[in-house]
Design a protein around this motif. Structure first.
Motif, PDB file in Angstrom:
ATOM      1  N   ASN A 157       0.841  -1.189   0.000  1.00 21.84           N
ATOM      2  CA  ASN A 157       0.000   0.000   0.000  1.00 21.84           C
ATOM      3  C   ASN A 157       0.875   1.237   0.000  1.00 21.84           C
ATOM      4  N   ASN A 158       0.268   2.389  -0.258  1.00 23.30           N
ATOM      5  CA  ASN A 158       1.021   3.640  -0.269  1.00 23.30           C
ATOM      6  C   ASN A 158       1.693   3.922   1.071  1.00 23.30           C
ATOM      7  N   ASN A 159       1.125   3.387   2.118  1.00 22.96           N
ATOM      8  CA  ASN A 159       1.709   3.588   3.450  1.00 22.96           C
ATOM      9  C   ASN A 159       2.549   2.394   3.897  1.00 22.96           C
ATOM     10  N   GLY A 160       2.891   1.529   2.949  1.00 23.55           N
ATOM     11  CA  GLY A 160       3.499   0.254   3.307  1.00 23.55           C
ATOM     12  C   GLY A 160       4.990   0.320   3.557  1.00 23.55           C
ATOM     13  N   LYS A 161       5.495  -0.750   4.157  1.00 26.05           N
ATOM     14  CA  LYS A 161       6.908  -0.834   4.509  1.00 26.05           C
ATOM     15  C   LYS A 161       7.457  -2.233   4.269  1.00 26.05           C
ATOM     16  N   ILE A 162       8.740  -2.275   3.957  1.00 29.58           N
ATOM     17  CA  ILE A 162       9.536  -3.493   4.105  1.00 29.58           C
ATOM     18  C   ILE A 162      10.320  -3.318   5.395  1.00 29.58           C
ATOM     19  N   ALA A 163      10.279  -4.314   6.257  1.00 28.53           N
ATOM     20  CA  ALA A 163      11.064  -4.267   7.489  1.00 28.53           C
ATOM     21  C   ALA A 163      11.691  -5.633   7.713  1.00 28.53           C
ATOM     22  N   GLY A 164      12.918  -5.624   8.198  1.00 28.02           N
ATOM     23  CA  GLY A 164      13.556  -6.895   8.485  1.00 28.02           C
ATOM     24  C   GLY A 164      15.054  -6.820   8.398  1.00 28.02           C
ATOM     25  N   LEU A 165      15.667  -7.902   7.928  1.00 26.96           N
ATOM     26  CA  LEU A 165      17.113  -8.055   7.978  1.00 26.96           C
ATOM     27  C   LEU A 165      17.692  -8.360   6.607  1.00 26.96           C
ATOM     28  N   LEU A 166      18.822  -7.715   6.310  1.00 27.85           N
ATOM     29  CA  LEU A 166      19.625  -8.022   5.132  1.00 27.85           C
ATOM     30  C   LEU A 166      21.032  -8.348   5.611  1.00 27.85           C
ATOM     31  N   PHE A 167      21.663  -9.314   4.975  1.00 25.09           N
ATOM     32  CA  PHE A 167      23.021  -9.667   5.375  1.00 25.09           C
ATOM     33  C   PHE A 167      24.012  -8.571   5.004  1.00 25.09           C
ATOM     34  N   ASN A 168      24.881  -8.257   5.933  1.00 25.64           N
ATOM     35  CA  ASN A 168      25.920  -7.259   5.740  1.00 25.64           C
ATOM     36  C   ASN A 168      27.265  -7.969   5.657  1.00 25.64           C
ATOM     37  N   LYS A 169      27.377  -8.893   4.691  1.00 25.55           N
ATOM     38  CA  LYS A 169      28.613  -9.642   4.514  1.00 25.55           C
ATOM     39  C   LYS A 169      28.611 -10.268   3.133  1.00 25.55           C
ATOM     40  N   ASN A 170      29.770 -10.678   2.697  1.00 22.56           N
ATOM     41  CA  ASN A 170      29.926 -11.281   1.381  1.00 22.56           C
ATOM     42  C   ASN A 170      30.105 -12.784   1.535  1.00 22.56           C
ATOM     43  N   PHE A 171      29.228 -13.559   0.891  1.00 20.22           N
ATOM     44  CA  PHE A 171      29.327 -15.017   0.938  1.00 20.22           C
ATOM     45  C   PHE A 171      30.045 -15.584  -0.278  1.00 20.22           C
ATOM     46  N   GLY A 172      30.498 -14.720  -1.191  1.00 26.04           N
ATOM     47  CA  GLY A 172      31.083 -15.189  -2.436  1.00 26.04           C
ATOM     48  C   GLY A 172      30.013 -15.377  -3.503  1.00 26.04           C
ATOM     49  N   SER A 173      30.435 -15.809  -4.664  1.00 28.49           N
ATOM     50  CA  SER A 173      29.513 -15.912  -5.799  1.00 28.49           C
ATOM     51  C   SER A 173      28.659 -17.167  -5.763  1.00 28.49           C
ATOM     52  N   GLU A 174      29.090 -18.165  -5.002  1.00 29.48           N
ATOM     53  CA  GLU A 174      28.318 -19.406  -4.927  1.00 29.48           C
ATOM     54  C   GLU A 174      27.285 -19.294  -3.808  1.00 29.48           C
ATOM     55  N   GLY A 175      26.061 -19.445  -4.140  1.00 27.04           N
ATOM     56  CA  GLY A 175      25.016 -19.361  -3.140  1.00 27.04           C
ATOM     57  C   GLY A 175      23.819 -20.167  -3.572  1.00 27.04           C
ATOM     58  N   PRO A 176      22.748 -20.071  -2.841  1.00 22.54           N
ATOM     59  CA  PRO A 176      22.507 -19.183  -1.705  1.00 22.54           C
ATOM     60  C   PRO A 176      23.200 -19.664  -0.417  1.00 22.54           C
ATOM     61  N   PRO A 177      23.367 -18.733   0.571  1.00 20.08           N
ATOM     62  CA  PRO A 177      22.912 -17.340   0.543  1.00 20.08           C
ATOM     63  C   PRO A 177      23.834 -16.450  -0.288  1.00 20.08           C
TER      64      PRO A 177
END
Length: 202
Positions: free
Chosen positions: A133-153
């Motif tokens: 919605n116009n008042n909507g949000k995404i909230a949560g966690l994103l990784f702040n690190k590099n796992f390399g090109s092979e994933g996930p993650p």
């Protein structure tokens, strides 16, 4: 491949190859949910998996919770756990997030963004924007690190994320989570992204 298919994710659950699964709701998301006052918010959990967030939300009296996942097995298990919960209060969808249509006030992000091919990240941003919605949000966690090109993650950093989300969302909060579990201390960013023209403060 562009997208890891449903068989891939279902096999991960069957073989218990779910290292991302904490066995409980993550502390930063729990803290965020605890300060939400409006129990009628429509909430989407993409890549819900075992959906500890959904269980916690429903236990706290939230009445409009949707979980979507490519893998059917965790959703079947979740349905058993919810057998005593009023069915009108939740929806479980076995499908690709990018196929999903709906309208939500809040999208809770917990290990879904890092599970998709990085080539799809802009699609994720655009699709979340369409779902909110116009008042909507995404909230949560994103990784702040590099796992390399092979994933996930697949990892990333604050600079990448700001560039990725800035055209569709107002970045209200993006900071290292102070209350991550010990193994993830310093490697998670807690985020709140607001969609256009917010009308309600969550």
């Amino acid at each position: 491949m562009e997208k890891l298919d449903s068989n891939y994710w279902n096999d991960r659950y069957i073989n218990q190859q779910t290292i991302w699964d904490l066995g409980e709701i993550s502390s930063p998301i729990k803290t965020y949910i605890d300060q939400l006052k409006n129990k009628d918010l429509s909430i989407l959990i993409p890549g819900a998996g075992n959906a500890y967030e959904a269980l916690y939300l429903l236990d706290k009296g939230f009445s409009n919770v949707t979980g979507i996942d490519f893998a059917v097995l965790p959703l079947q298990n979740l349905k058993l756990k919810l057998k005593d919960i009023e069915k009108a209060h939740y929806h479980l969808i076995n499908d690709d997030f990018f196929n999903h249509r709906g309208t939500y006030d809040l999208i809770l992000e917990q290990t879904f963004f890092c599970a998709i091919n990085p080539k799809l990240r802009l699609d994720y941003v655009n699709h979340c924007h369409q779902l909110l919605n116009n008042n909507g949000k995404i909230a949560g966690l994103l990784f702040n690190k590099n796992f390399g090109s092979e994933g996930p993650p697949f990892g990333g950093n604050e600079i990448e994320y700001r560039e990725l989300f800035k055209n569709k969302f107002e970045i209200k909060i993006m900071e290292v989570a102070y209350n991550s579990i010990t193994p993830r201390q310093g490697s998670e960013l807690f985020v709140i992204f607001c969609s256009d023209n917010p009308r309600v403060i969550l």
